[in-house]
Design a protein around this motif. Sequence first.
Motif, PDB file in Angstrom:
ATOM      1  N   UNK A 199      -5.223   0.147 -55.991  1.00  0.00           N
ATOM      2  CA  UNK A 199      -6.278   0.477 -55.030  1.00  0.00           C
ATOM      3  C   UNK A 199      -6.002  -0.193 -53.692  1.00  0.00           C
ATOM      4  N   UNK A 200      -5.516  -1.437 -53.740  1.00  0.00           N
ATOM      5  CA  UNK A 200      -5.203  -2.151 -52.504  1.00  0.00           C
ATOM      6  C   UNK A 200      -4.071  -1.510 -51.737  1.00  0.00           C
ATOM      7  N   UNK A 201      -3.001  -1.110 -52.436  1.00  0.00           N
ATOM      8  CA  UNK A 201      -1.892  -0.427 -51.767  1.00  0.00           C
ATOM      9  C   UNK A 201      -2.372   0.879 -51.144  1.00  0.00           C
ATOM     10  N   UNK A 202      -3.247   1.584 -51.855  1.00  0.00           N
ATOM     11  CA  UNK A 202      -3.802   2.825 -51.312  1.00  0.00           C
ATOM     12  C   UNK A 202      -4.641   2.548 -50.070  1.00  0.00           C
ATOM     13  N   UNK A 203      -5.352   1.431 -50.081  1.00  0.00           N
ATOM     14  CA  UNK A 203      -6.164   1.061 -48.917  1.00  0.00           C
ATOM     15  C   UNK A 203      -5.268   0.791 -47.703  1.00  0.00           C
ATOM     16  N   UNK A 204      -4.140   0.123 -47.914  1.00  0.00           N
ATOM     17  CA  UNK A 204      -3.198  -0.120 -46.822  1.00  0.00           C
ATOM     18  C   UNK A 204      -2.665   1.196 -46.279  1.00  0.00           C
ATOM     19  N   UNK A 205      -2.240   2.078 -47.193  1.00  0.00           N
ATOM     20  CA  UNK A 205      -1.715   3.382 -46.765  1.00  0.00           C
ATOM     21  C   UNK A 205      -2.775   4.163 -46.001  1.00  0.00           C
ATOM     22  N   UNK A 206      -4.013   4.086 -46.447  1.00  0.00           N
ATOM     23  CA  UNK A 206      -5.082   4.801 -45.782  1.00  0.00           C
ATOM     24  C   UNK A 206      -5.353   4.282 -44.391  1.00  0.00           C
ATOM     25  N   UNK A 207      -5.135   2.999 -44.163  1.00  0.00           N
ATOM     26  CA  UNK A 207      -5.333   2.429 -42.841  1.00  0.00           C
ATOM     27  C   UNK A 207      -4.220   2.852 -41.885  1.00  0.00           C
ATOM     28  N   UNK A 208      -3.010   2.972 -42.399  1.00  0.00           N
ATOM     29  CA  UNK A 208      -1.848   3.245 -41.554  1.00  0.00           C
ATOM     30  C   UNK A 208      -1.620   4.738 -41.328  1.00  0.00           C
ATOM     31  N   UNK A 209      -1.912   5.562 -42.328  1.00  0.00           N
ATOM     32  CA  UNK A 209      -1.579   6.987 -42.272  1.00  0.00           C
ATOM     33  C   UNK A 209      -2.070   7.698 -41.013  1.00  0.00           C
ATOM     34  N   UNK A 210      -3.287   7.457 -40.521  1.00  0.00           N
ATOM     35  CA  UNK A 210      -3.732   8.192 -39.318  1.00  0.00           C
ATOM     36  C   UNK A 210      -2.859   7.921 -38.092  1.00  0.00           C
ATOM     37  N   UNK A 211      -2.208   6.779 -38.055  1.00  0.00           N
ATOM     38  CA  UNK A 211      -1.343   6.455 -36.914  1.00  0.00           C
ATOM     39  C   UNK A 211      -0.041   7.240 -36.954  1.00  0.00           C
ATOM     40  N   UNK A 212       0.284   7.784 -38.127  1.00  0.00           N
ATOM     41  CA  UNK A 212       1.557   8.468 -38.316  1.00  0.00           C
ATOM     42  C   UNK A 212       1.434   9.981 -38.347  1.00  0.00           C
TER      43      UNK A 212
END
Length: 214
Positions: A199-212
């Motif tokens: 869940x934590x890794x998914x949270x990190x990806x979710x924070x970064x994905x909009x920038x990409x």
Amino acid sequence: MKYVIVVALSLLAACGRGIPETARIVVAGDSVMAWNRSAGASVADGLQARLGEPVGDVSLSLAQVAGGWSAWNIPTQLEGLRAEWVVLNGGANDLSTGCTCSSCGAVLDRLISDDGERGAIPDLVANLRARGSQVIWADYYTAPRYAGTACEAPYQVLEERLGRMAHADAGVTLVNLDDVFLPDDLSLFAADRLHPSQKGSARIAGQIAPLLAR
């Protein structure tokens, strides 16, 4: 304390996933990025799922910015790489192996100077920028194992210096994982209360994905 590495880590996260030929995004760094790879749930896996495109991953547990052997050195992970975006982190293993919580000035200076312009991290970022990459640097979250202790202080200094580096270059974005991680939410952390859960890794990806997003 903002993420401090444990020396005895699972070697399941030690083999980087590699870089697909068509990937415009590559993830690099230490075990915060590599964790949960064996379950297909690392940060790179999460980015790939959200963006619907290949994402490279060369991150490795135990990796350092200014030290580390061979592939366990983050600049070596990225040697010769040309990608539109590089998402990475680093510095925790340098700090945990090079100093105590109360005496980290020399290691911090080796990583990044007070003005954010010199050191192993600015050198790495400048090298990537010279190759045409935009850089997203993920600053560490505060892990529950060390939250509220004196060990947080070096990571606060690191964050401030990273902020100065990013402010000087529009092609560098600093993402503060503390924006989406609370140390009292144990569902975001693995059993060691240090690394991210799936869940934590998914949270990190979710924070970064909009920038990409294209």
